[in-house]
Design an enzyme around this catalytic site. Structure first.
Site, PDB file in Angstrom:
ATOM      1  N   LYS A  69       0.846  -1.200   0.000  1.00 16.54           N
ATOM      2  CA  LYS A  69       0.000   0.000   0.000  1.00 16.54           C
ATOM      3  C   LYS A  69       0.875   1.243   0.000  1.00 16.54           C
ATOM      4  O   LYS A  69       1.945   1.273   0.632  1.00 16.54           O
ATOM      5  CB  LYS A  69      -0.875  -0.041   1.257  1.00 16.54           C
ATOM      6  CG  LYS A  69      -1.951   1.041   1.357  1.00 16.54           C
ATOM      7  CD  LYS A  69      -2.818   0.752   2.583  1.00 16.54           C
ATOM      8  CE  LYS A  69      -3.892   1.812   2.773  1.00 16.54           C
ATOM      9  NZ  LYS A  69      -4.704   1.554   3.967  1.00 16.54           N
ATOM     10  N   SER A 164      -9.513   1.473   3.578  1.00 13.72           N
ATOM     11  CA  SER A 164      -8.787   2.268   2.622  1.00 13.72           C
ATOM     12  C   SER A 164      -7.726   1.515   1.821  1.00 13.72           C
ATOM     13  O   SER A 164      -7.098   2.080   0.936  1.00 13.72           O
ATOM     14  CB  SER A 164      -8.094   3.424   3.341  1.00 13.72           C
ATOM     15  OG  SER A 164      -7.215   2.927   4.306  1.00 13.72           O
ATOM     16  N   SER A 188      -9.435  -0.871   7.719  1.00 11.64           N
ATOM     17  CA  SER A 188      -8.978  -0.634   6.353  1.00 11.64           C
ATOM     18  C   SER A 188      -8.379  -1.809   5.621  1.00 11.64           C
ATOM     19  O   SER A 188      -8.140  -1.715   4.428  1.00 11.64           O
ATOM     20  CB  SER A 188      -7.952   0.510   6.358  1.00 11.64           C
ATOM     21  OG  SER A 188      -8.585   1.698   6.741  1.00 11.64           O
TER      22      SER A 188
END
Lengths: 517, 501
Positions: A69, A164, A188
């Site tokens: 990420k 997210s 997330s």
């Protein structure tokens, strides 16, 4: 399986890498990746190949393509957090978890998309645009979707990944990599895992180093692991967990990597069903699924009991206060002085700061900063921040009490429903969506507990839904054991992507259990 | 008279000058005695004023690396050459506590008679400034590492050196915190230059309660603190290098009434300026209030060129620092012999008792020992300790000579020290080593030269030409004549000479 294939020479690391890279290119419309590190990835793959030829692979992860990420620092590769503030920022160091993956020989394909600074539950609010859920293009979804209108766009509207860590989820789900790192502050990692049909593991706070993870809420953030099966998650966990002297919040105890045992006898296990997780807005589908799962455990001999976590209704507000307060603090460093975006304004340092932060941060980020600063003001601190800390303690104690009473893991839904179409999702603002979507996942962050999403079934619309298991602190082995048993029972289907069929199936078939070793 | 206070007092604090006799000292004795001494009224003949002075002293911890990161601590390095990723606040970096800094703070707390908190916490103090890269400073606002101590210091009163009075100031707390970087304002190019070498260096903030009442007391207290820190080695405390900085909180009120509004004078970096700034500020406040004005609760700086305090531009308005616990640092737990778990790796913990056992003799103890051991006067011991290296010099001379310490001390404090001050040299830089002086004193002791001659020899030695005392004596024919016959001959010559007139 793929690891075995590498060892047996059925496929080489460079081949594997190239296939993943080309798949990334052909699935570009998913917008899962912000940066693709093609050159360095191929180099890493070559190095891995040399090791395999010598018969000396570094371990199970050697040569395995992974994605990370974009809020993890990667030396030499841009780290943006999907924000204008860090566009073009090239960090000089690797996050500890990234370094560990590289040290194991993993091949880093690139950085994945997210909500800006990990604030959001849809992966729709980053400056590089929203991430599309690969299941939007699956046969399963297309078959079930009914054309709603006579618009030119004959394709059904695509659905979100959740967030997210949506980019990481999409990357794994679309087979562009075998594992990805996300982060989990309020859900997330587990949220996109559920919506994309993946295993999403949130480890116990303090088990995995946060050094190099650009923080959202220091007291709740953890690196998250996204894989296609529980066994894979255990392998990645084994390579990441353990004390890091650079992170003072990691525990000192030695961590022993483990293989998840296959259990058949569940009579020793006690599964708790927290009644407060029957939250308003929970879809009837998921409610039914949850019930079915409980029955599954009961019929297998486990003790299944209803439990209560009475302070659950207060968790959203508690989370909101503490989260925004820490965000306000963590974002204070972004002033354009040492790194990142710097505004052109030059009348004074202060005007430069103000312009930089206005230009660099999205409205979502700015909103949270303002809220957080409000709660930290002297006159509000006692009533908001301290109060929220107290509520946090109560929420954590709810779990302690339940686990002490003999329950091994809790079984809850992960999300309220399956993936929402993007057009519908953006009808409400980020704050509203986050409050709605985090409700089932955030308590685990508040209490620092390990939790895992296991994909359970396809919804009526042909989209994945998952269920969540929450365990005791540092009892990941037990948690994953139960999760694996469940995974075996439900036999979650493999995504059928048309793009896949254009590629050589060899390695990508039978991906339901891409067990590495 | 009203403005005369500051100038006279500050001379006392030129490093190691001892306590000169000043006519104004008589005035001062009235002005400032034990807590709450009153200042005589100003020109208007109104009720007396009680000045109240508290201090916040920031001492840089003497350590190899910074408080939360591994970058080096060094004075005067090229700008931004000692900056780690954490110091530059690169996103994703985390603080890691430096053990040596904790030990330094514990040592200092013990030396100042504090209670050491076995559990202390770290907090973030937020404000935006170019020299604060993270937008917050990590400090200890809620529970600092040490609390409730005391510091004794000595002042000379009266015209003679011998009248010394000991005072005590309470230490409210000692907290660990990060130093900030340095910013320089370049007005010609309208830019600010930022050097982060200092950012993140460990500081001990020593908070002294408002138990002092004038510049002299403040300076004396800080001087004693400086000596203690240097003795412990927890800070080198060299003010000229910014290792010790003082903020003074000053207010005035009438006896029996509530404390007045206080102002803060920030970043004073010499003892002289400290005394001046405090006294100026007391005077300014008195004059303002006697005019009928009010004192603003503001932050001021000391302008050393003008000798006055001025409001600080940047610090207008009250700051809300939005304190928040530092989430990346768990509570700091310290142990003592009782609470130390048996299986704990001793390298992983800080043991308060262990540190206590190894504390060196503090200045007050050293002075007492000197007085007892050598029979010198208390005020001598102060001067010895006040000058870096002088005690050692004295003791070395004593060892090498038969002359009694009580006599040696005069040579050290009057002659040697006098020359050092004249040439602005430190003891280490002295061209006259202790064995040269010892040789000289031995000649004197053996009555081979007179004391007048000895002084001449010393003057020669100070030229640093490398001659020994004996060589100089022979050269200048300064030997005392012992030979009876020789003396008689000389006398006879003189008498004969007289007779001729």
């Amino acid at each position: 399986q793929v690891s075995a294939a590498l060892r047996e020479g059925r496929v080489s690391p460079t081949e594997l890498c190239q296939r993943c890279l080309s798949l990334i290119k052909s699935t570009k419309f998913l917008n899962a990746y912000i940066s693709v590190a093609e050159e360095t990835a191929l180099k890493q793959a070559e190095e891995s190949e040399k090791r395999y030829r010598r018969g000396q692979p570094l371990g199970v992860l050697d040569g395995i393509p992974v994605a990370v990420k974009d809020n993890f620092n990667t030396a030499g590769i841009e780290t943006t957090c999907a924000s204008n503030m860090l566009k073009g920022y090239i960090s000089p160091y690797n996050a500890t978890v990234v370094q560990k993956l590289l040290d194991q020989g993993a091949v880093l394909l690139g950085k994945t998309n997210l909500d800006e600074f990990a604030m959001g539950s849809g992966s729709t609010d980053g400056v590089f645009g929203p991430v599309r859920n690969p299941w939007s293009y699956s046969r399963q979804y297309k078959e079930k979707s009914v054309p709603k209108c006579h618009c030119e766009d004959k394709e059904p509207s695509w659905v979100i990944t959740g967030g997210s860590s949506g980019g990481s989820a999409a990357a794994v789900s679309a087979f562009t990599c075998f594992a990805a790192l996300g982060s989990d502050t309020g859900g997330s990692t587990r949220n996109p895992a559920a919506l994309c049909g993946l295993v999403g593991l949130k480890p116990t706070y303090g088990l995995i180093s946060r050094h190099g993870l650009i923080p959202l809420v220091n007291s709740m953030d953890v690196p998250g692991i996204l894989t296609r099966c529980v066994d894979d998650a255990a392998v990645v966990l084994g390579s990441l967990a353990g004390h890091d002297p650079k992170d003072s919040t990691t525990v000192q105890d030695n961590f022993k990597p483990f293989e998840v045992p296959n259990v058949t006898d569940l009579s020793k296990f006690s599964i708790g069903i927290p009644k407060e997780y029957h939250a308003p807005g929970l879809s009837s589908e998921i409610l039914a699924l949850w019930s079915k799962a409980a029955d599954l455990f009961k019929n297998a001999g486990a003790k299944v009991i209803e439990v209560s976590l009475p302070h659950t209704p207060y968790s959203i507000v508690c989370y909101h206060v503490l989260c925004t307060a820490e965000v306000a603090s963590n974002m204070a460093r972004f002033d354009g002085l040492q790194y990142g975006h710097r505004a052109a304004a030059s009348q004074s340092t202060e005007s430069m700061y103000a312009a930089t932060r206005r230009e660099g941060f999205s409205q979502v980020v700015r909103g949270r900063i303002l809220s957080g600063n409000y709660f930290l003001l002297k006159q509000n601190y006692e009533n908001y921040f301290i109060k929220a800390q107290k509520v946090r303690r109560l929420i954590a104690q709810d779990f302690v009490k339940v686990f002490r009473s003999g329950v091994d893991v809790l079984l809850t839904p992960t999300t309220l429903r399956d993936a929402m179409p993007y057009k519908e999702f953006i009808q409400e603002d980020n704050r509203t969506r986050s409050a709605q979507d985090d409700i089932l996942t955030q308590a685990a962050n508040i209490a620092g507990l390990p939790a895992i999403n296991v994909p359970a079934a396809l919804s009526e619309r042909g989209l994945p839904v998952g269920l969540q298991f929450i365990g005791c602190s540092f009892q990941e082995k037990q948690l994953l054991t139960i999760a694996k048993w469940f995974e075996k029972q439900v036999k979650f289907p493999v995504i059928q992507l048309e793009e896949m069929e254009k590629h050589d199936h060899g390695v990508f078939q039978h991906q339901k259990s891409a067990y590495f070793s | 008279a009203a403005r005369g206070y500051g100038g006279a007092w500050c001379q006392a604090w030129q490093r190691g000058a001892g306590f000169p006799n000043l006519a104004t000292r008589g005035q001062r004795a009235v002005a400032c005695n034990a807590r709450g001494g009153a200042v005589p009224a100003g020109k208007c003949g109104l009720a007396p004023w009680v000045p109240v002075v508290g201090l916040e002293v920031h001492a840089q911890i003497s350590s190899n690396s910074k408080l939360f990161s591994g970058s080096q601590v060094q004075f005067s390095a090229p700008p931004n050459s000692l900056v780690s990723f954490f110091d530059a606040s690169l996103p994703g970096t985390l603080p890691v506590l430096n053990r040596r800094c904790v030990e330094a703070a514990v040592m200092t707390g013990l030396a100042l008679n504090c209670s050491i908190n076995k559990k202390s916490l770290f907090d973030r103090k937020h404000y935006f400034y170019a020299d604060l890269p993270a937008g917050y400073q990590i400090t200890q606002q809620r529970v600092p590492i040490a609390v409730n101590g005391s510091l004794s210091y000595t002042l000379c009163i009266g015209n003679k050196m011998s009248q010394m009075v000991t005072k005590t100031v309470r230490i409210k707390q000692i907290q660990l915190e990060q130093d900030s970087g340095k910013s320089l304002h370049d007005d010609t190019r309208s830019q600010t230059l930022v050097d982060l070498n200092r950012a993140g260096i460990g500081l001990m903030e020593v908070v002294m309660e408002p138990d002092m009442c004038c510049g002299e007391e403040a300076a004396a207290a800080v001087r004693e603190l400086q000596l203690i820190l240097q003795t412990l080695g927890s800070s080198q405390a060299v003010m000229a290098e910014g290792q010790l900085r003082v903020d003074a909180n000053v207010s005035v009120h009438h006896p029996g009434e509530r404390y007045g509004v206080r102002t803060e004078v920030k970043n004073i970096n010499s003892l002289r300026f400290l005394a001046k700034a405090v006294d100026y500020e007391i005077q300014r406040q008195i004059e303002e209030l006697e005019k009928g004005g009010t004192i603003l609760n503001e932050t001021r700086a000391f302008d050393s060129k003008l000798g006055c305090t001025v409001p600080m531009r940047d610090k207008e308005g009250k700051q809300d620092y939005r304190f928040m616990p530092e989430p990346n640092l768990p509570p700091l737990i310290l142990y003592d012999a009782k609470s130390l778990p048996a299986n704990m790796n001793h390298q992983q913990v800080v043991n308060i008792d262990w540190i206590h056992e190894r504390l060196p003799d503090l200045p007050s103890v050293k002075r007492a020992k000197l007085v007892e051991h050598y029979g010198i006067l208390p005020e001598h011991s102060f001067t010895l300790l006040n000058e870096d290296g002088l005690t050692e010099f004295f003791e070395n001379v004593v060892k090498q000579t038969q002359m009694k310490p009580k006599k040696v001390i005069g040579w050290i404090l009057n002659d040697m020290l006098g020359y050092l001050k004249q040439h602005s040299l430190t003891v280490k830089e002295s061209p006259v080593s202790y064995f040269l002086l010892a040789d000289l004193l031995n000649l004197l002791e053996k009555k081979e030269i007179s004391s007048t001659a000895a002084k001449q020899v010393l003057a020669e030695l100070w030229k640093g030409e490398g001659k020994t005392p004996l060589e100089i004596v022979k050269e200048k024919k300064l030997e005392l004549l012992r030979d009876q016959k020789e003396l008689e001959e000389i006398c006879q010559v003189v008498i004969d000479g007289q007779e001729n007139e």
